[in-house]
Design an enzyme around this catalytic site. Structure first.
Site, mmCIF file in Angstrom:
data_model
loop_
_atom_site.group_PDB
_atom_site.id
_atom_site.type_symbol
_atom_site.label_atom_id
_atom_site.label_comp_id
_atom_site.label_asym_id
_atom_site.label_seq_id
_atom_site.Cartn_x
_atom_site.Cartn_y
_atom_site.Cartn_z
ATOM 1 N N ARG A 122 -10.387 14.773 14.634
ATOM 2 C CA ARG A 122 -10.141 15.253 16.164
ATOM 3 C C ARG A 122 -10.930 16.706 16.437
ATOM 4 O O ARG A 122 -11.800 16.692 17.347
ATOM 5 C CB ARG A 122 -8.783 15.614 16.418
ATOM 6 N N GLU B 179 9.397 5.232 -10.228
ATOM 7 C CA GLU B 179 8.913 6.360 -9.647
ATOM 8 C C GLU B 179 9.898 7.795 -9.942
ATOM 9 O O GLU B 179 11.214 7.407 -9.676
ATOM 10 C CB GLU B 179 8.425 6.646 -8.354
ATOM 11 N N HIS C 102 2.537 -4.227 -3.613
ATOM 12 C CA HIS C 102 2.204 -3.984 -5.025
ATOM 13 C C HIS C 102 2.769 -4.971 -5.870
ATOM 14 O O HIS C 102 2.196 -5.416 -6.823
ATOM 15 C CB HIS C 102 2.489 -2.600 -5.551
HETATM 16 C C1 BG6 Z 1 2.091 3.784 -2.099
HETATM 17 C C2 BG6 Z 1 3.588 3.912 -1.702
HETATM 18 O O1 BG6 Z 1 1.602 2.606 -1.615
HETATM 19 O O2 BG6 Z 1 2.183 3.759 -3.647
HETATM 20 C C3 BG6 Z 1 4.352 4.981 -2.293
HETATM 21 O O3 BG6 Z 1 3.267 4.114 -0.350
HETATM 22 C C4 BG6 Z 1 4.260 4.931 -3.766
HETATM 23 O O4 BG6 Z 1 5.427 5.418 -1.689
HETATM 24 C C5 BG6 Z 1 2.682 4.872 -4.269
HETATM 25 O O5 BG6 Z 1 4.842 6.370 -4.246
HETATM 26 C C6 BG6 Z 1 2.732 4.567 -5.745
HETATM 27 O O6 BG6 Z 1 1.282 4.646 -6.154
HETATM 28 P P1 BG6 Z 1 1.053 4.927 -7.573
HETATM 29 O O7 BG6 Z 1 -0.287 4.418 -7.785
HETATM 30 O O8 BG6 Z 1 1.377 6.458 -7.831
HETATM 31 O O9 BG6 Z 1 1.948 4.320 -8.376
#
Ligand code: BG6
Length: 486
Positions: free
Chosen positions: A46, A214, A238
């Protein structure tokens, strides 16, 4: 290795994704020589930062780029190929568009990648403006970052609108898991070894688990995550992509069409969703306050700062089936969650037990063979087998692991790999429109059932392995979740 020059335009060039993932990836590629110095990177914004580009980039990197470090001279050279361009995203008459058009026209034959690191509601406006300025010609590609919609309908709308300006061959939908090194290993492993192909079916395989765990919570991400949840954020993309890669038939050709056609067949073969299935085979949870590594942490509601109790799930576990000849009767267990005790992602293939115990004196023959493909924290393949346990005497057995450390010191990070693939027009690591839509169809079925039943996510304490019900779902099948160090 130096790749051919390309032009990359990052829409949302000073946004979160660009600063945290894309620019560090591009810098590391530049430093390693996989992005040549004739390439050009435009960051639309922007307003221009008050500092010069080099200083601003230095601040973005905060003194270090984790994958490769930060070098002053390289940073200066990198800054030379970066242009920060003020541009009104959806206003085709904004002066920035004419400047971009002029610059890009100078190098007519090189690939141009438009990376839309912006909210999907802006996709159509940007694509229309690109088309208005002739920036959608054959050598131009558009890269779409997730979320690609909120459900099937919104995904179809995005896909249809983008398709007005870019063909499917020009459209590159990112799932950064497909750019991970381990996915390359999985493809190499499956399709260049006869050994596994012969075992890769319901005759030999007992079940498959795919976990993305995670430890992070959602502090500071509530704006995006609330109302989205683990199902849309992680499963729709994923986890289902990993499932497809494990379950698909060998493609005749490992190119974009070959891989994506086979993945689509897997999505079409997923077990249909019914109320009974959601009740018995899906567990959703939300973390409550707990402790991580000895430190107290808040609940999801605390983290996203909500006054009312949220029904957004931060954990999902699913048991499903791929209903085709190869996988008949083999459960696929998918699991993902935030604020779990560890961060890891892996695919675990558990084989059936031997049909007959030939030595009645063998004891401890309790562990089945397992093949583990670890995607993170490190790239690793392991085959667990039973061998004789010398220490315990003639008839004792123990489990040993055949380990293959496949970490490549020069590996490309996911975003770099995907940008380089897009620059070459290689769609094999990108998601086809039909895949996105079939994945939504399946996920929508589960979410609709949650809504119809009026149930809420089950609580689990931050720092634990998810709701009790996810474990009892496994126990009822006589199985257990496979963990990082188990
Ligand atoms: C992202 C999600 O697509 O993937 C996140 O939006 C997630 O919530 C992340 O933490 C995990 O990716 P990686 O590569 O860190 O396992």
């Amino acid at each position: 290795m130096t790749d051919d020059a390309f032009d990359l335009v990052i829409f949302g060039g000073r946004g979160d994704l660009s600063c945290k993932k894309l620019l560090p990836a591009l810098y590391s590629g530049f430093r390693a020589g996989s992005i040549c110095k004739e390439s050009r990177i435009y960051l639309t914004t922007r307003s221009k930062p008050s500092e010069d580009t080099r200083t601003w980039l230095g601040e973005v990197f905060g003194g270090n780029v984790p994958s490769c470090g930060l070098d002053d001279a390289v940073l200066s050279a990198f800054a030379e190929i970066v242009t920060i361009l003020p541009l009104g995203l959806t206003d085709p008459d904004h002066i920035g568009w004419a400047a971009l058009q002029k610059d890009i026209e100078v190098q007519q034959s090189r690939p141009v990648i438009h990376f839309l690191a912006i909210p999907p509601k802006l996709f159509t406006g940007v694509c229309a403006a690109l088309s208005h300025h002739g920036l959608n010609s054959d050598q131009c590609r558009v890269v779409l970052e997730k979320p690609l919609g909120h459900d099937l309908e919104s995904a179809q709308e995005i896909n249809t609108q983008v398709a007005e300006y870019f063909t499917e061959k020009q459209t590159f939908r990112i799932d950064h898991y497909l750019g991970k090194e381990a996915v390359q290993n999985l493809l190499a492993l499956r399709f260049s070894n006869i050994l596994f192909e012969k075992l890769w079916n319901s005759e030999t395989i007992d079940h498959i688990q795919i976990t993305i765990a995670e430890d992070l919570g959602l502090v500071g991400r509530g704006g995006y995550y609330e109302g989205v949840g683990a199902m849309r954020d992680m499963v729709q993309n994923h986890l289902l992509q990993l499932l497809c890669l494990v379950a698909m038939e060998p493609p005749a050709n490992l190119d974009g069409d070959g891989i994506r056609e086979e993945k689509l067949k897997v999505l079409k073969a997923l077990q249909g969703i019914t109320p009974e299935i959601v009740k018995n085979q899906v567990v959703r949870g939300q973390y409550t306050a707990g402790a991580m590594g000895g430190e107290a942490v808040g609940s999801y509601n605390d983290d996203v700062d909500l006054d009312v109790d949220s029904t957004t799930e931060t954990y999902v576990a699913i048991k499903t089936f791929v209903e085709n000849w190869r996988w008949a009767g083999v459960p696929f267990y998918l699991r993902t969650g935030k604020r779990l005790p560890d961060r890891f992602a892996d695919i675990m293939i558990q084989f059936k037990d031997v049909p007959h115990n030939s030595n009645k004196n063998w004891h401890d023959r309790s562990e089945p063979n397992r093949f583990i493909i670890r995607l993170q924290p490190e790239d690793h393949l392991a085959l667990r087998m039973m061998v004789k346990n010398h220490a315990q005497g003639e008839d004792a057995l123990k489990e040993e692991e055949l380990n293959l450390d496949v970490t490549d010191p020069n590996r490309l990070g996911p975003y770099l790999r995907l940008i380089l693939a897009a620059s070459k027009g290689d769609q094999s690591l990108f998601v086809h429109r039909d895949e996105v839509e079939y994945a939504w169809r399946w996920v929508d079925g589960i979410i609709a059932e949650w809504e119809a039943s009026g149930t809420k996510p089950l609580p689990y304490t931050a720092g634990t392995w998810g709701p009790y019900e996810a474990h009892s779902m496994m126990n009822n099948d006589g199985r257990k979740w496979f963990g990082l160090n188990s």
